[in-house]
Scaffold this motif. Structure first.
Motif, PDB file in Angstrom:
ATOM      1  N   SER A 288       0.824  -1.206   0.000  1.00  0.00           N
ATOM      2  CA  SER A 288       0.000   0.000   0.000  1.00  0.00           C
ATOM      3  C   SER A 288       0.861   1.260   0.000  1.00  0.00           C
ATOM      4  O   SER A 288       0.494   2.278  -0.594  1.00  0.00           O
ATOM      5  CB  SER A 288      -0.935  -0.002   1.210  1.00  0.00           C
ATOM      6  OG  SER A 288      -0.192  -0.040   2.422  1.00  0.00           O
ATOM      7  N   SER A 289       2.003   1.219   0.664  1.00  0.00           N
ATOM      8  CA  SER A 289       2.896   2.385   0.682  1.00  0.00           C
ATOM      9  C   SER A 289       3.445   2.657  -0.712  1.00  0.00           C
ATOM     10  O   SER A 289       3.573   3.813  -1.131  1.00  0.00           O
ATOM     11  CB  SER A 289       4.042   2.157   1.667  1.00  0.00           C
ATOM     12  OG  SER A 289       3.553   2.047   2.993  1.00  0.00           O
ATOM     13  N   LEU A 411      -4.227   5.730   0.757  1.00  0.00           N
ATOM     14  CA  LEU A 411      -4.243   5.993   2.202  1.00  0.00           C
ATOM     15  C   LEU A 411      -5.199   5.029   2.904  1.00  0.00           C
ATOM     16  O   LEU A 411      -4.897   4.524   3.997  1.00  0.00           O
ATOM     17  CB  LEU A 411      -4.663   7.432   2.467  1.00  0.00           C
ATOM     18  CG  LEU A 411      -3.641   8.524   2.090  1.00  0.00           C
ATOM     19  CD1 LEU A 411      -4.283   9.906   2.185  1.00  0.00           C
ATOM     20  CD2 LEU A 411      -2.413   8.431   2.992  1.00  0.00           C
ATOM     21  N   GLY A 412      -6.345   4.763   2.284  1.00  0.00           N
ATOM     22  CA  GLY A 412      -7.289   3.815   2.870  1.00  0.00           C
ATOM     23  C   GLY A 412      -6.723   2.411   2.934  1.00  0.00           C
ATOM     24  O   GLY A 412      -6.907   1.700   3.933  1.00  0.00           O
ATOM     25  N   ARG A 414      -3.557   1.625   3.126  1.00  0.00           N
ATOM     26  CA  ARG A 414      -2.507   1.582   4.148  1.00  0.00           C
ATOM     27  C   ARG A 414      -3.119   1.480   5.542  1.00  0.00           C
ATOM     28  O   ARG A 414      -2.625   0.731   6.398  1.00  0.00           O
ATOM     29  CB  ARG A 414      -1.624   2.818   4.051  1.00  0.00           C
ATOM     30  CG  ARG A 414      -0.397   2.749   4.956  1.00  0.00           C
ATOM     31  CD  ARG A 414       0.605   3.810   4.646  1.00  0.00           C
ATOM     32  NE  ARG A 414       0.112   5.148   4.966  1.00  0.00           N
ATOM     33  CZ  ARG A 414       0.862   6.252   4.840  1.00  0.00           C
ATOM     34  NH1 ARG A 414       2.093   6.170   4.383  1.00  0.00           N
ATOM     35  NH2 ARG A 414       0.357   7.436   5.159  1.00  0.00           N
ATOM     36  N   ALA A 415      -4.224   2.196   5.773  1.00  0.00           N
ATOM     37  CA  ALA A 415      -4.902   2.099   7.061  1.00  0.00           C
ATOM     38  C   ALA A 415      -5.453   0.693   7.293  1.00  0.00           C
ATOM     39  O   ALA A 415      -5.346   0.142   8.400  1.00  0.00           O
ATOM     40  CB  ALA A 415      -6.034   3.127   7.132  1.00  0.00           C
ATOM     41  N   ALA A 416      -6.025   0.090   6.246  1.00  0.00           N
ATOM     42  CA  ALA A 416      -6.555  -1.263   6.366  1.00  0.00           C
ATOM     43  C   ALA A 416      -5.440  -2.268   6.626  1.00  0.00           C
ATOM     44  O   ALA A 416      -5.589  -3.213   7.412  1.00  0.00           O
ATOM     45  CB  ALA A 416      -7.322  -1.643   5.095  1.00  0.00           C
ATOM     46  N   GLU A 417      -4.286  -2.045   5.996  1.00  0.00           N
ATOM     47  CA  GLU A 417      -3.142  -2.929   6.180  1.00  0.00           C
ATOM     48  C   GLU A 417      -2.631  -2.857   7.616  1.00  0.00           C
ATOM     49  O   GLU A 417      -2.328  -3.880   8.242  1.00  0.00           O
ATOM     50  CB  GLU A 417      -2.041  -2.533   5.199  1.00  0.00           C
ATOM     51  CG  GLU A 417      -0.868  -3.478   5.135  1.00  0.00           C
ATOM     52  CD  GLU A 417       0.119  -3.061   4.051  1.00  0.00           C
ATOM     53  OE1 GLU A 417       0.743  -1.980   4.203  1.00  0.00           O
ATOM     54  OE2 GLU A 417       0.248  -3.781   3.052  1.00  0.00           O
ATOM     55  N   ARG A 418      -2.559  -1.660   8.158  1.00  0.00           N
ATOM     56  CA  ARG A 418      -2.098  -1.492   9.537  1.00  0.00           C
ATOM     57  C   ARG A 418      -3.092  -2.087  10.525  1.00  0.00           C
ATOM     58  O   ARG A 418      -2.705  -2.677  11.540  1.00  0.00           O
ATOM     59  CB  ARG A 418      -1.870  -0.014   9.822  1.00  0.00           C
ATOM     60  CG  ARG A 418      -0.648   0.554   9.114  1.00  0.00           C
ATOM     61  CD  ARG A 418      -0.510   2.055   9.334  1.00  0.00           C
ATOM     62  NE  ARG A 418       0.724   2.557   8.740  1.00  0.00           N
ATOM     63  CZ  ARG A 418       1.063   3.848   8.678  1.00  0.00           C
ATOM     64  NH1 ARG A 418       0.228   4.760   9.181  1.00  0.00           N
ATOM     65  NH2 ARG A 418       2.200   4.221   8.117  1.00  0.00           N
ATOM     66  N   GLN A 419      -4.386  -1.931  10.232  1.00  0.00           N
ATOM     67  CA  GLN A 419      -5.406  -2.520  11.099  1.00  0.00           C
ATOM     68  C   GLN A 419      -5.305  -4.039  11.099  1.00  0.00           C
ATOM     69  O   GLN A 419      -5.399  -4.695  12.136  1.00  0.00           O
ATOM     70  CB  GLN A 419      -6.794  -2.085  10.640  1.00  0.00           C
ATOM     71  CG  GLN A 419      -7.924  -2.610  11.521  1.00  0.00           C
ATOM     72  CD  GLN A 419      -9.274  -2.140  11.017  1.00  0.00           C
ATOM     73  OE1 GLN A 419      -9.385  -1.538   9.950  1.00  0.00           O
ATOM     74  NE2 GLN A 419     -10.307  -2.398  11.778  1.00  0.00           N
TER      75      GLN A 419
END
Length: 426
Positions: A288-289, A411-412, A414-419
């Motif tokens: 995602s990054s 950005l969405g 990346r947030a999902a990946e971190r979650q």
């Protein structure tokens, strides 16, 4: 190289050749814009609609094609698709009016619409998982090679023989591909078990593979990936696939053959960017990054076309090359699809995401044409409408907006990946 590896590459090459054929047909209208506008008495909006008819049927069939490939295998779908493409290509070359041409473009889109998903399905069956990103990128490279063939080589052929004879030969060429698929392609290596029958590819992520179509559509990642792939590809399909050559002729003052050479540079870069970024995605833990970086760069690279649409050709060429390379970033999203949904459900998942590339590309071609018509100052050259730099600059705003949407979707993701990582870590 072992016999099995050689057979895997041969199977892939035939499927990828059909994908390249589809890409040829996808962008072929870009070098015969004046011919089509004159023959069928079209304005920019209608021309965009004619070109986009290919995309609409292609996109509409992606989800059902994905389901059918999961059920019946890629070989059968590739064979039937090649026959449909041959029928559509032949009909387009012989079309006497706009209605027939629209039908023909729709048939071509329906036929070649199986190519990319079927090729990736074969990659999943014939190659190890860690090669998927690279092979997906090489498949895109094969497709862009077909698109390159529809630029300078097609422009030269059309200039010599006329557009109808050349596209008639192209339509009949799909019959050769149908024969190769029937003779050589097989759904999986000899002796390999079906992924759904307990093979390693089907056993690694049983919970994910159990997802049906409704379950996939309910996942946030699916729609974020739709936005990433759709709006990464749409500006390139609008520019290299249709409006790039007219822009270079009208604004930069190039002839059609030279303009096609410039758009070919964008396509060559796209061909390089696909496997390069796909291989990079295979090495990175956080794809995602990478998507976010590529999208931000694309957004900045489209801006000069908006701010100064008549910028010097010496700047247009490197910008087009850089944007083509960045367009290969859609492969990173396809690699995410493969890792999230696995091999068993890959056909359906790729069908959902791949449909966005064509649907958004179709919409972008038509919308770009509508913007040109809205900003047309009444000028005519050679019996067709002539659009000035300001009109094209307004159209390029759509490309910047598309890239900005990809940034937000990245950005969405990346947030999902971190979650997801936080849940696993907890």
């Amino acid at each position: 190289m072992s016999a099995g590896a050689r057979r895997a590459w041969l199977v892939w090459s035939i499927a990828a050749a059909f994908y390249a054929y589809g890409f040829f047909q996808r962008v072929a209208p870009s070098v015969i814009v004046d011919d089509l506008m004159t023959t069928f008495a079209l304005d920019a909006t209608l021309l965009g609609t004619l070109s986009a008819a290919y995309f609409y049927t292609y996109a509409a069939l992606q989800i059902p094609v994905g389901v059918l490939i999961d059920r019946f295998g890629p070989r059968r779908l590739l064979f039937v698709g090649a026959l449909l493409a041959a029928a559509g290509g032949t009909l387009f070359a012989l079309a006497g009016g706009l209605a027939t041409a629209l039908l023909a473009r729709g048939l071509i889109g329906a036929g070649v619409g199986v190519a990319y998903i079927a090729t990736l399905k074969l990659v999943g069956a014939w190659f190890p998982l860690h090669r998927f990103g690279l092979l997906a990128g090489l498949t895109l490279a094969a497709g862009t090679a077909g698109a390159i063939g529809a630029q300078l080589p097609l422009a030269l052929a059309v200039g010599t023989f006329g557009w109808r004879p050349v596209l008639l030969v192209a339509g009949l060429a799909a019959l050769v591909l149908a024969g190769l698929v029937l003779a050589i392609v097989r759904d999986r290596p000899p002796g390999a078990a079906s992924p759904g029958a307990g093979s390693p590819g089907g056993a690694t992520q049983p919970a994910t593979h159990a997802l049906g179509l409704a379950g996939m559509l309910a996942r946030r990642e699916t729609w974020l990936l739709v936005l990433v792939t759709g709006f990464t590809g749409a500006p390139l399909l609008a520019f290299a696939g249709l409006w790039g050559v007219p822009y270079l002729v009208h604004v930069q003052g190039l002839d059609r053959t030279t303009a096609a050479s410039v758009t070919s540079i964008m396509l060559v870069s796209w061909a390089i960017g696909g496997p390069a970024l796909g291989a990079l995605a295979d090495r990175l833990g956080r794809r995602s990054s990478l998507i976010l970086v590529i999208a931000t760069a694309n957004c900045l690279l489209w801006l000069p076309f908006v701010l100064a649409p008549d910028l010097p050709l010496l700047l247009v060429v490197p910008l087009a090359a850089a944007l083509g390379f960045g367009g290969g970033g859609m492969i990173v999203a396809f690699a995410v699809v493969r890792s999230v949904f696995g091999v068993t459900a890959a056909g359906r998942a790729l069908g959902i995401v791949n449909s966005a590339v064509l649907l958004f590309g179709a919409g972008m071609q038509t919308a770009f044409g509508a913007v040109l018509d809205a900003r047309w100052d009444g000028a005519v050259a050679g019996g067709t409408r002539f659009y000035d730099a300001a009109a094209y600059g307004a159209g390029f705003v759509l490309c910047v907006a598309a890239a900005a949407i990809v940034v937000l979707a990245g950005l969405g993701l990346r947030a999902a990946e971190r979650q997801h990582d936080a849940v696993i870590g907890g």
